[in-house]
Design a protein around this motif. Sequence first.
Motif, PDB file in Angstrom:
ATOM      1  N   LEU A   8       1.654   3.424  -6.108  1.00 15.26           N
ATOM      2  CA  LEU A   8       1.148   2.510  -4.672  1.00 15.26           C
ATOM      3  C   LEU A   8       1.300   3.275  -3.518  1.00 15.26           C
ATOM      4  N   ASN A   9       2.505   3.763  -3.394  1.00 13.47           N
ATOM      5  CA  ASN A   9       3.029   4.459  -1.925  1.00 13.47           C
ATOM      6  C   ASN A   9       2.178   5.848  -1.924  1.00 13.47           C
ATOM      7  N   VAL A  10       1.973   6.472  -2.913  1.00  8.24           N
ATOM      8  CA  VAL A  10       1.051   7.770  -2.764  1.00  8.24           C
ATOM      9  C   VAL A  10      -0.087   7.190  -2.279  1.00  8.24           C
ATOM     10  N   LEU A  11      -1.018   6.287  -3.044  1.00  9.27           N
ATOM     11  CA  LEU A  11      -2.271   5.830  -2.656  1.00  9.27           C
ATOM     12  C   LEU A  11      -2.175   5.444  -1.366  1.00  9.27           C
ATOM     13  N   ALA A  12      -1.431   4.526  -0.678  1.00  9.30           N
ATOM     14  CA  ALA A  12      -1.223   3.967   0.501  1.00  9.30           C
ATOM     15  C   ALA A  12      -0.907   5.044   1.551  1.00  9.30           C
ATOM     16  N   TYR A  13      -0.251   5.924   1.428  1.00  8.77           N
ATOM     17  CA  TYR A  13      -0.043   7.067   2.161  1.00  8.77           C
ATOM     18  C   TYR A  13      -1.475   8.063   2.464  1.00  8.77           C
ATOM     19  N   ASN A  14      -1.999   7.869   1.476  1.00 11.02           N
ATOM     20  CA  ASN A  14      -3.540   8.521   1.518  1.00 11.02           C
ATOM     21  C   ASN A  14      -4.646   7.607   2.057  1.00 11.02           C
ATOM     22  N   ASP A  15      -4.335   6.448   2.372  1.00 14.17           N
ATOM     23  CA  ASP A  15      -5.257   5.432   2.932  1.00 14.17           C
ATOM     24  C   ASP A  15      -6.110   5.053   1.848  1.00 14.17           C
ATOM     25  N   LEU A  16      -5.882   4.902   0.674  1.00 17.26           N
ATOM     26  CA  LEU A  16      -6.729   4.508  -0.564  1.00 17.26           C
ATOM     27  C   LEU A  16      -6.576   2.924  -0.815  1.00 17.26           C
ATOM     28  N   VAL A  17      -5.135   2.497  -0.592  1.00 18.69           N
ATOM     29  CA  VAL A  17      -5.034   1.105  -0.982  1.00 18.69           C
ATOM     30  C   VAL A  17      -4.171   0.535   0.206  1.00 18.69           C
ATOM     31  N   ILE A  18      -4.246  -0.817   0.341  1.00 15.73           N
ATOM     32  CA  ILE A  18      -3.568  -1.501   1.314  1.00 15.73           C
ATOM     33  C   ILE A  18      -2.939  -2.722   0.679  1.00 15.73           C
ATOM     34  N   SER A  19      -1.848  -3.199   1.141  1.00 16.27           N
ATOM     35  CA  SER A  19      -1.338  -4.526   0.802  1.00 16.27           C
ATOM     36  C   SER A  19      -1.523  -5.612   1.776  1.00 16.27           C
ATOM     37  N   PRO A  20      -2.530  -6.523   1.582  1.00 14.00           N
ATOM     38  CA  PRO A  20      -2.827  -7.565   2.527  1.00 14.00           C
ATOM     39  C   PRO A  20      -1.725  -8.463   2.243  1.00 14.00           C
ATOM     40  N   SER A  21      -1.275  -8.919   1.440  1.00  9.64           N
ATOM     41  CA  SER A  21      -0.147  -9.664   1.250  1.00  9.64           C
ATOM     42  C   SER A  21       1.100  -9.211   0.419  1.00  9.64           C
ATOM     43  N   ARG A  22       2.109  -9.574   0.415  1.00 10.49           N
ATOM     44  CA  ARG A  22       3.327  -8.807  -0.528  1.00 10.49           C
ATOM     45  C   ARG A  22       2.896  -9.002  -1.705  1.00 10.49           C
ATOM     46  N   GLY A  23       3.075  -7.800  -2.507  1.00  9.53           N
ATOM     47  CA  GLY A  23       2.973  -7.650  -3.964  1.00  9.53           C
ATOM     48  C   GLY A  23       1.483  -7.637  -4.304  1.00  9.53           C
ATOM     49  N   LYS A  24       0.183  -7.688  -3.446  1.00 14.11           N
ATOM     50  CA  LYS A  24      -0.898  -7.821  -3.933  1.00 14.11           C
ATOM     51  C   LYS A  24      -1.542  -6.536  -3.216  1.00 14.11           C
ATOM     52  N   TRP A  25      -2.557  -5.754  -4.001  1.00 13.07           N
ATOM     53  CA  TRP A  25      -3.053  -4.656  -3.496  1.00 13.07           C
ATOM     54  C   TRP A  25      -4.551  -4.606  -3.667  1.00 13.07           C
ATOM     55  N   THR A  26      -5.080  -3.825  -2.712  1.00  7.88           N
ATOM     56  CA  THR A  26      -6.670  -3.925  -2.603  1.00  7.88           C
ATOM     57  C   THR A  26      -6.944  -2.588  -2.131  1.00  7.88           C
ATOM     58  N   ILE A  27      -8.378  -1.937  -2.435  1.00  8.02           N
ATOM     59  CA  ILE A  27      -8.443  -0.731  -2.002  1.00  8.02           C
ATOM     60  C   ILE A  27      -9.168  -0.694  -0.461  1.00  8.02           C
ATOM     61  N   THR A  28      -9.176   0.256   0.217  1.00  7.46           N
ATOM     62  CA  THR A  28      -9.754   0.292   1.598  1.00  7.46           C
ATOM     63  C   THR A  28     -11.215   0.793   1.522  1.00  7.46           C
ATOM     64  N   LYS A  29     -11.715   0.854   2.679  1.00  7.98           N
ATOM     65  CA  LYS A  29     -13.059   1.201   2.623  1.00  7.98           C
ATOM     66  C   LYS A  29     -13.112   3.082   2.543  1.00  7.98           C
ATOM     67  N   LYS A  30     -12.086   3.490   2.552  1.00 12.53           N
ATOM     68  CA  LYS A  30     -12.186   5.029   2.715  1.00 12.53           C
ATOM     69  C   LYS A  30     -13.044   5.645   1.534  1.00 12.53           C
ATOM     70  N   LYS A  31     -13.763   6.511   1.939  1.00  9.06           N
ATOM     71  CA  LYS A  31     -14.833   6.889   0.697  1.00  9.06           C
ATOM     72  C   LYS A  31     -13.844   8.014  -0.100  1.00  9.06           C
ATOM     73  N   VAL A  32     -14.422   7.911  -1.367  1.00 10.16           N
ATOM     74  CA  VAL A  32     -13.486   8.522  -2.609  1.00 10.16           C
ATOM     75  C   VAL A  32     -14.631   9.149  -3.562  1.00 10.16           C
ATOM     76  N   LYS A  33     -14.383  10.343  -3.398  1.00 14.80           N
ATOM     77  CA  LYS A  33     -15.197  10.953  -4.792  1.00 14.80           C
ATOM     78  C   LYS A  33     -14.318  11.051  -5.943  1.00 14.80           C
ATOM     79  N   ILE A  34     -14.905  10.555  -6.843  1.00 11.46           N
ATOM     80  CA  ILE A  34     -13.899  10.498  -8.310  1.00 11.46           C
ATOM     81  C   ILE A  34     -14.553  11.790  -9.173  1.00 11.46           C
ATOM     82  N   SER A  35     -13.568  12.279  -9.451  1.00 12.23           N
ATOM     83  CA  SER A  35     -14.043  13.511 -10.505  1.00 12.23           C
ATOM     84  C   SER A  35     -13.109  13.386 -12.031  1.00 12.23           C
ATOM     85  N   SER A  36     -13.953  13.836 -12.909  1.00 14.75           N
ATOM     86  CA  SER A  36     -13.416  13.349 -14.287  1.00 14.75           C
ATOM     87  C   SER A  36     -11.822  14.303 -14.551  1.00 14.75           C
TER      88      SER A  36
END
Length: 73
Positions: A45-73
């Motif tokens: 989660l720290n890797v994802l947060a560092y790259n601005d892909l997830v945030i923790s709106p409250s302690r212990g809960k996580w959600t994605i940000t609005k940053k555009k992401v292209k998912i490849s297989s």
Amino acid sequence: MKPSTNRMLNRIKCIYMFIHKKGTVTTQELVEEFGITPRTVQRDLNVLAYNDLVISPSRGKWTITKKKVKISS
């Protein structure tokens, strides 16, 4: 790329996709879903947060940000 690095990147991608699908998740949900330790989940989660892909709106809960992401297989 080392096999362990590839595994880690794949796991982080899977965690991101799981959060994207669920909306908001707890750290404990991720531990249970992926069968990994809370410390490993936190590092990923720290890797994802560092790259601005997830945030923790409250302690212990996580959600994605609005940053555009292209998912490849």
